[in-house]
Scaffold this motif. Structure first.
Motif, PDB file in Angstrom:
ATOM      1  N   THR A   1       0.737  -1.163  -0.064  1.00 50.26           N
ATOM      2  CA  THR A   1       0.292  -0.216   0.024  1.00 50.26           C
ATOM      3  C   THR A   1       0.724   1.279  -0.106  1.00 50.26           C
ATOM      4  N   LEU A   2       0.404   2.322  -0.505  1.00 45.11           N
ATOM      5  CA  LEU A   2       1.079   3.794  -0.320  1.00 45.11           C
ATOM      6  C   LEU A   2       0.739   4.279   1.007  1.00 45.11           C
ATOM      7  N   THR A   3       1.685   3.826   1.824  1.00 43.01           N
ATOM      8  CA  THR A   3       1.528   4.215   3.141  1.00 43.01           C
ATOM      9  C   THR A   3       2.969   4.627   3.767  1.00 43.01           C
ATOM     10  N   TRP A   4       2.833   5.406   5.022  1.00 43.16           N
ATOM     11  CA  TRP A   4       4.078   5.467   5.549  1.00 43.16           C
ATOM     12  C   TRP A   4       3.654   5.296   7.103  1.00 43.16           C
ATOM     13  N   SER A   5       4.511   5.143   7.913  1.00 47.81           N
ATOM     14  CA  SER A   5       4.706   5.172   9.385  1.00 47.81           C
ATOM     15  C   SER A   5       5.924   5.673  10.054  1.00 47.81           C
ATOM     16  N   VAL A   6       5.776   5.455  11.519  1.00 45.24           N
ATOM     17  CA  VAL A   6       6.758   5.714  12.381  1.00 45.24           C
ATOM     18  C   VAL A   6       7.236   4.363  13.017  1.00 45.24           C
ATOM     19  N   ASP A   7       8.014   3.687  12.701  1.00 44.19           N
ATOM     20  CA  ASP A   7       8.509   2.454  13.060  1.00 44.19           C
ATOM     21  C   ASP A   7       7.617   1.319  12.892  1.00 44.19           C
ATOM     22  N   ASN A   8       7.032   1.246  11.461  1.00 46.17           N
ATOM     23  CA  ASN A   8       6.113   0.258  11.448  1.00 46.17           C
ATOM     24  C   ASN A   8       6.362  -0.640  10.375  1.00 46.17           C
ATOM     25  N   ARG A   9       6.713  -1.856  10.349  1.00 49.71           N
ATOM     26  CA  ARG A   9       7.330  -2.662   9.142  1.00 49.71           C
ATOM     27  C   ARG A   9       6.251  -3.348   8.194  1.00 49.71           C
TER      28      ARG A   9
ATOM     29  N   LYS B   1      -5.797   0.991   2.851  1.00 42.94           N
ATOM     30  CA  LYS B   1      -5.720   1.283   1.376  1.00 42.94           C
ATOM     31  C   LYS B   1      -6.295   2.469   0.984  1.00 42.94           C
ATOM     32  N   GLN B   2      -6.549   3.370   1.768  1.00 39.01           N
ATOM     33  CA  GLN B   2      -7.506   4.554   1.458  1.00 39.01           C
ATOM     34  C   GLN B   2      -6.757   5.521   0.397  1.00 39.01           C
ATOM     35  N   TYR B   3      -5.176   5.383   0.438  1.00 38.83           N
ATOM     36  CA  TYR B   3      -4.405   6.280  -0.438  1.00 38.83           C
ATOM     37  C   TYR B   3      -3.757   5.439  -1.645  1.00 38.83           C
ATOM     38  N   GLY B   4      -4.157   4.219  -1.838  1.00 40.35           N
ATOM     39  CA  GLY B   4      -3.973   3.537  -2.957  1.00 40.35           C
ATOM     40  C   GLY B   4      -3.108   2.383  -2.582  1.00 40.35           C
ATOM     41  N   ILE B   5      -2.887   1.482  -3.599  1.00 39.34           N
ATOM     42  CA  ILE B   5      -1.954   0.130  -3.511  1.00 39.34           C
ATOM     43  C   ILE B   5      -0.944   0.294  -4.530  1.00 39.34           C
ATOM     44  N   LEU B   6       0.000  -0.547  -4.357  1.00 40.12           N
ATOM     45  CA  LEU B   6       1.066  -0.638  -5.396  1.00 40.12           C
ATOM     46  C   LEU B   6       0.846  -1.573  -6.610  1.00 40.12           C
ATOM     47  N   PRO B   7       1.365  -1.208  -7.756  1.00 38.59           N
ATOM     48  CA  PRO B   7       1.095  -2.151  -8.969  1.00 38.59           C
ATOM     49  C   PRO B   7       1.274  -3.401  -8.598  1.00 38.59           C
ATOM     50  N   THR B   8       0.514  -4.541  -9.060  1.00 37.45           N
ATOM     51  CA  THR B   8       0.669  -5.980  -8.816  1.00 37.45           C
ATOM     52  C   THR B   8       1.611  -6.817  -9.725  1.00 37.45           C
ATOM     53  N   ASN B   9       1.789  -6.213 -10.737  1.00 36.20           N
ATOM     54  CA  ASN B   9       2.739  -7.155 -11.641  1.00 36.20           C
ATOM     55  C   ASN B   9       3.811  -6.133 -12.491  1.00 36.20           C
ATOM     56  N   LEU B  10       4.433  -6.672 -12.987  1.00 34.31           N
ATOM     57  CA  LEU B  10       5.360  -5.852 -13.913  1.00 34.31           C
ATOM     58  C   LEU B  10       4.817  -5.218 -15.044  1.00 34.31           C
ATOM     59  N   ALA B  11       3.789  -5.918 -15.926  1.00 35.50           N
ATOM     60  CA  ALA B  11       3.233  -5.235 -16.619  1.00 35.50           C
ATOM     61  C   ALA B  11       2.544  -3.929 -16.395  1.00 35.50           C
ATOM     62  N   GLU B  12       1.782  -4.108 -15.248  1.00 36.81           N
ATOM     63  CA  GLU B  12       0.741  -2.799 -14.799  1.00 36.81           C
ATOM     64  C   GLU B  12       1.963  -1.899 -14.378  1.00 36.81           C
ATOM     65  N   ALA B  13       2.956  -2.049 -13.828  1.00 37.84           N
ATOM     66  CA  ALA B  13       3.960  -0.952 -13.386  1.00 37.84           C
ATOM     67  C   ALA B  13       4.459  -0.408 -14.509  1.00 37.84           C
ATOM     68  N   THR B  14       5.006  -1.163 -15.635  1.00 41.45           N
ATOM     69  CA  THR B  14       5.597  -0.594 -16.507  1.00 41.45           C
ATOM     70  C   THR B  14       4.741   0.091 -17.617  1.00 41.45           C
ATOM     71  N   ARG B  15       3.475   0.003 -17.558  1.00 43.08           N
ATOM     72  CA  ARG B  15       2.550   0.869 -18.271  1.00 43.08           C
ATOM     73  C   ARG B  15       2.251   2.309 -17.562  1.00 43.08           C
ATOM     74  N   ALA B  16       2.168   2.058 -16.127  1.00 40.40           N
ATOM     75  CA  ALA B  16       1.990   3.355 -15.452  1.00 40.40           C
ATOM     76  C   ALA B  16       3.328   4.293 -15.835  1.00 40.40           C
TER      77      ALA B  16
END
Length: 447
Positions: A317-325, A386-401
């Motif tokens: 997910t498109l997330t950030w945190s303070v010391d959360n893996r 997931k409120q801010y979005g998720i990462l691409p799930t495969n190389l084709a999707e990521a490459t098109r973006a």
């Protein structure tokens, strides 16, 4: 180190040869051993090197869609210049002199790209301090046995799941000590080395440094580990996910911006919430904003996306945190000296130059555009946020973006992006043409 001092040093060492190398687009170290005289003769004007290294994939198969070079250009020589400041001696090759090199006139050259991004940071008044850490698996195999076994039923260095073990390294003390000691002698000092959870898996944290030097160390680390492993009858793999039932291998990036004098960590502000400076918040905002459009820089292979799944110690997910893996970006800031942002999307299979260039460029984008960190820090399970979005799930999707994004071209230049996305499209098409064991088992008889 200037040219004259290098000449004097090489003369004193009395070595009849030197080795130089660079990473191709996939992060594979390519290079040559040349005579001392050829090295000295080329210091001023460079050396010719076949530009096919920018026209083929990691298996040396030529791209059918390349523009940088190809059959249409006849694969001519390109000019390579050795970076004298990267001088090292290979401790497992009797002190053989070693240098890294750049293709300055080739837009696809990963090290040259990172150098340009680092210069942008310096022009903005920042010293970028980075480090990459790696997880990898070790096997009691050889390149020949891997082929003979078809990469199945491989024997791990040690059995079972035993993270942070004191016993396992003592069982393989020769290999363990060589890793720590020989890497240090090769100017890749480690902050830590330990077993991770999984059979024969290790993790190493490389000491932080200026961003280009940090990438040099990370790129050399991967090949050095493989060479040291060979000398112990082992094979090391940095695949992001070699086995569906075991954790994947990360290549997390630790990053901070300092003032030019390197006396103040500009990410730390004791008076602000979470001790995060406004600059740090801009930096994180930029990384989150750009991440969906530059994901292939952090996840460059088909296999990368097998690691980026929920519950596998890698973010989705498109997330950030303070010391959360469980998030994409993790803030660590217990004190000023150690304050940094850990980029957790990057896998062990990355090209360090591209991963660090992407991390720094996207962070600087946020600083340049003064982006506001509008997303709240994730608390608890980042996979569910997931409120801010998720990462691409495969190389084709990521490459098109990435191919469609003006942001990628702004960060890295049109020429580089065009070449890189063509190589990722090629990678996806090679995969799509294959028939897997899973397909045979599922469909062969019953369909």
């Amino acid at each position: 180190m200037n040219q004259q001092s290098v000449i004097e040093l090489i003369t004193q060492l009395d070595s009849p040869k030197i080795k130089f190398a660079f990473t191709d687009i996939d992060g594979v170290l390519r290079g040559k051993t040349i005579s001392r005289q050829k090295f000295l003769d080329g210091l001023a004007d460079g050396y010719g090197f076949c530009d096919v290294v920018w026209g083929w994939d990691s298996a040396d198969v030529p791209y059918d869609n390349g523009r940088t070079t190809g059959w249409q250009s006849g694969y001519p020589d390109a000019s390579v210049h050795i970076d004298l400041a990267t001088f090292r001696q290979l401790p497992w090759e009797d002190g053989l002199p070693f240098f890294l090199a750049d293709f300055d006139a080739v837009a696809a050259c990963p090290r040259s790209l990172l150098r340009r991004v680092a210069e942008q940071g310096r022009a903005m008044g920042f010293h970028a301090e980075f480090a990459q850490e790696f997880e990898w698996f070790n096997f009691r195999e050889t390149p020949h046995s891997l082929q003979e076994k078809g990469f199945r039923q491989l024997e791990p260095l040690t059995p079972g799941m035993f993270g942070y073990s004191i016993l396992r390294p003592s069982l393989e003390s020769g290999f363990h000590n060589d890793l720590f000691d020989l890497l240090t002698r090769f100017d890749i000092p480690l902050e830590g080395l330990h077993t991770e959870t999984g059979p024969g898996v290790y993790e190493a944290a490389i000491a932080h440094d200026e961003v280009v030097r940090a990438a040099d160390k990370a790129a050399l680390f991967k090949t050095s580990v493989k060479e040291i492993a060979y000398r112990h009858g082992l094979v090391a793999t940095f695949m992001a996910k070699w086995n569906a039932d075991l954790p994947g291998c990360s290549g997390h990036i630790h990053q901070s911006l300092w003032n030019r004098e390197q006396t103040k960590n500009l990410f730390f502000d004791a008076e602000q919430p979470n001790r995060m400076s406004e600059l740090m918040r801009h930096f994180i905002a930029g990384q989150l904003h750009c991440l969906p459009y530059i994901t292939p820089m952090f996840a460059p292979t088909i296999n990368s996306y097998k690691r980026l799944v929920e519950g596998a110690w890698a973010p989705t997910t498109l997330t950030w945190s303070v010391d959360n893996r469980t998030t994409a970006l993790r803030v660590l800031n217990r004190n000023e000296a150690l304050t940094r942002v850990e980029h957790r999307v990057s896998g062990a299979d990355t090209n360090p130059y591209l991963a660090l260039a992407a991390a720094l460029a996207s962070g600087l984008y946020g600083v340049r555009h003064k982006l506001t960190l509008e997303t709240a820090a994730s608390v608890g399970n980042g996979y569910a946020d997931k409120q801010y979005g998720i990462l691409p799930t495969n190389l084709a999707e990521a490459t098109r973006a990435m191919a469609a994004s003006p942001i990628a071209s702004e960060l890295f230049g049109v020429e580089f992006v065009d070449h890189f996305v063509r190589t990722r499209d090629w990678e996806w098409r090679q995969y799509a043409q294959q028939v897997s064991d899973w397909e045979l088992k599922r469909y062969f008889e019953i369909i």
